[in-house]
Design an enzyme around this catalytic site. Structure first.
Site, PDB file in Angstrom:
ATOM      1  N   ASP A 107      14.648  -1.293  -0.183  1.00 56.34           N
ATOM      2  CA  ASP A 107      15.422  -1.571   1.014  1.00 56.34           C
ATOM      3  C   ASP A 107      16.362  -2.749   0.688  1.00 56.34           C
ATOM      4  OD1 ASP A 107      16.044  -1.369   3.762  1.00 56.34           O
ATOM      5  OD2 ASP A 107      14.483  -2.779   4.323  1.00 56.34           O
TER       6      ASP A 107
ATOM      7  N   PHE B 186      14.809   4.022   9.708  1.00 58.80           N
ATOM      8  CA  PHE B 186      13.432   3.608   9.423  1.00 58.80           C
ATOM      9  C   PHE B 186      12.565   4.853   9.291  1.00 58.80           C
ATOM     10  CE2 PHE B 186       9.261   1.823   9.846  1.00 58.80           C
ATOM     11  CZ  PHE B 186       9.380   0.658   9.111  1.00 58.80           C
TER      12      PHE B 186
ATOM     13  N   GLU C 117       7.187   2.250  -6.573  1.00 60.70           N
ATOM     14  CA  GLU C 117       7.418   1.728  -5.228  1.00 60.70           C
ATOM     15  C   GLU C 117       7.775   2.871  -4.284  1.00 60.70           C
ATOM     16  OE1 GLU C 117       6.814  -0.082  -3.001  1.00 60.70           O
ATOM     17  OE2 GLU C 117       8.171  -1.778  -2.746  1.00 60.70           O
ATOM     18  N   ASP C 118       7.431   2.710  -3.013  1.00 61.76           N
ATOM     19  CA  ASP C 118       7.760   3.758  -2.044  1.00 61.76           C
ATOM     20  C   ASP C 118       9.251   3.765  -1.700  1.00 61.76           C
ATOM     21  OD1 ASP C 118       7.647   1.316  -0.673  1.00 61.76           O
ATOM     22  OD2 ASP C 118       6.116   1.951   0.759  1.00 61.76           O
TER      23      ASP C 118
ATOM     24  N   LYS D  38       0.817  -1.202   0.000  1.00 62.08           N
ATOM     25  CA  LYS D  38       0.000   0.000   0.000  1.00 62.08           C
ATOM     26  C   LYS D  38       0.852   1.253   0.000  1.00 62.08           C
ATOM     27  CE  LYS D  38      -2.790  -2.303   3.432  1.00 62.08           C
ATOM     28  NZ  LYS D  38      -3.127  -2.270   4.870  1.00 62.08           N
ATOM     29  N   GLY D  39       2.110   1.096   0.388  1.00 56.59           N
ATOM     30  CA  GLY D  39       2.958   2.261   0.689  1.00 56.59           C
ATOM     31  C   GLY D  39       3.133   3.245  -0.452  1.00 56.59           C
TER      32      GLY D  39
ATOM     33  N   ARG E  53       0.888   6.564   7.832  1.00 54.06           N
ATOM     34  CA  ARG E  53       0.893   6.693   6.368  1.00 54.06           C
ATOM     35  C   ARG E  53       0.446   8.083   5.906  1.00 54.06           C
ATOM     36  NH1 ARG E  53       1.623   1.575   4.000  1.00 54.06           N
ATOM     37  NH2 ARG E  53       0.628  -0.157   5.070  1.00 54.06           N
TER      38      ARG E  53
ATOM     39  N   LYS F 213      17.415   3.018  -0.038  1.00 49.68           N
ATOM     40  CA  LYS F 213      18.429   2.834   1.010  1.00 49.68           C
ATOM     41  C   LYS F 213      19.473   1.878   0.456  1.00 49.68           C
ATOM     42  CE  LYS F 213      15.162   2.338   4.762  1.00 49.68           C
ATOM     43  NZ  LYS F 213      14.842   1.643   6.009  1.00 49.68           N
TER      44      LYS F 213
HETATM   45  P1  IMP Z   1      12.584  -4.740   0.385  1.00 47.98           P
HETATM   46  O1  IMP Z   1      11.982  -5.944  -0.229  1.00 47.98           O
HETATM   47  O2  IMP Z   1      13.432  -5.054   1.580  1.00 47.98           O
HETATM   48  O3  IMP Z   1      13.316  -3.843  -0.589  1.00 47.98           O
HETATM   49  O4  IMP Z   1      11.389  -3.978   1.057  1.00 47.98           O
HETATM   50  C1  IMP Z   1      10.725  -2.940   0.531  1.00 47.98           C
HETATM   51  C2  IMP Z   1       9.484  -2.707   1.365  1.00 47.98           C
HETATM   52  O5  IMP Z   1       9.780  -2.703   2.759  1.00 47.98           O
HETATM   53  C3  IMP Z   1       8.913  -1.352   1.068  1.00 47.98           C
HETATM   54  O6  IMP Z   1       7.939  -1.424   0.076  1.00 47.98           O
HETATM   55  C4  IMP Z   1       8.313  -0.949   2.393  1.00 47.98           C
HETATM   56  O7  IMP Z   1       7.000  -1.406   2.485  1.00 47.98           O
HETATM   57  C5  IMP Z   1       9.129  -1.661   3.435  1.00 47.98           C
HETATM   58  N1  IMP Z   1      10.142  -0.771   4.028  1.00 47.98           N
HETATM   59  C6  IMP Z   1      11.479  -0.798   3.869  1.00 47.98           C
HETATM   60  N2  IMP Z   1      12.099   0.164   4.551  1.00 47.98           N
HETATM   61  C7  IMP Z   1      11.109   0.862   5.160  1.00 47.98           C
HETATM   62  C8  IMP Z   1      11.099   2.022   6.024  1.00 47.98           C
HETATM   63  O8  IMP Z   1      12.128   2.643   6.352  1.00 47.98           O
HETATM   64  N3  IMP Z   1       9.878   2.426   6.434  1.00 47.98           N
HETATM   65  C9  IMP Z   1       8.717   1.809   6.104  1.00 47.98           C
HETATM   66  N4  IMP Z   1       8.679   0.733   5.303  1.00 47.98           N
HETATM   67  C10 IMP Z   1       9.865   0.263   4.842  1.00 47.98           C
HETATM   68 MG    MG Z   2       5.877  -1.273   0.237  1.00 51.09          MG
END
Ligand code: IMP
Ligand code: MG
Length: 178
Positions: free
Chosen positions: A102, A151, A98-99, A42-43, A164, A130
């Site tokens: 990570d 975070f 994508e938001d 949803k982000g 959010r 990040k």
């Molecule tokens: P990844 O698969 O580890 O790249 O995760 C990405 C997802 O993790 C994003 O779509 C977010 O929903 C969540 N996420 C990663 N870092 C943060 C953060 O700092 N705050 C909130 N959500 C995060």
């Molecule tokens: Mg997300």
């Protein structure tokens, strides 16, 4: 236990200015024709809404759902599709919206899923990146801001479904143990 505190990292105006730049860049980069925007729920919903309006060409909007972090701050490493697209993407120029990137696990998985449907192209637009945290390779064509390993919440990003609707992006700081 006391509430965590919020420190502004990116203010609303900064975010909006950067999204206008990204929209112009995207308009300039793509050949004529509709662009298929795929929002990762949803982000990314606020980013999608603003980015779509910063793009002048025709867009098609669709949503995809994946299993999230739950109430924890670190990824389980596993990704599951919880809602599929409503539209076909064969032959389409797809931009995944994508938001935040990570570990890269989510996007690495989704790009593979979408590639199997034979789109003309798949690229990624992520508001935040990040890079220090990357575990899987992902090529992000459009990045709003590279941020440190903190975070963050707000502008669509949550911690346990909260925060959010903040208009700024803030660092969520845990209260120190006394
Ligand atoms: P990844 O698969 O580890 O790249 O995760 C990405 C997802 O993790 C994003 O779509 C977010 O929903 C969540 N996420 C990663 N870092 C943060 C953060 O700092 N705050 C909130 N959500 C995060
Ligand atoms: Mg997300």
């Amino acid at each position: 236990m006391s509430e965590p505190s919020l420190r502004v990292l990116l203010a609303e105006l900064q975010i909006q200015d950067r999204i206008r730049e990204l929209g112009a860049q995207i308009d300039a980069d793509y050949p004529n024709g509709a662009l298929h925007l795929v929002c990762i729920l949803k982000g990314a919903c606020f980013f999608l809404a603003d980015l779509a309006r910063a793009i002048e060409r025709e867009v098609i909007i669709d949503f995809i759902g994946i299993s999230s972090y739950g109430n924890r701050k670190t990824s389980s490493g596993a990704v599951k599709l919880t809602k599929d697209l409503d539209t076909a993407i064969e032959g389409a120029d797809v931009l995944l919206v994508e938001d935040i990137v990570d570990s890269g696990v989510t996007l690495n998985y989704l790009v593979n899923v979408l590639q199997q449907r034979k789109p003309r192209s798949v690229r990624i637009a992520a508001l935040l990146d990040k890079p220090e945290r990357r575990l899987r390779p992902v090529e992000v064509a459009y990045v709003g801001f590279r941020i440190p390993d903190e975070f963050v919440v707000g502008y669509g990003l949550d911690y346990a479904e909260r925060y959010r609707n903040l208009t700024d992006i803030c660092i969520l700081e845990e209260p120190r143990l006394a």
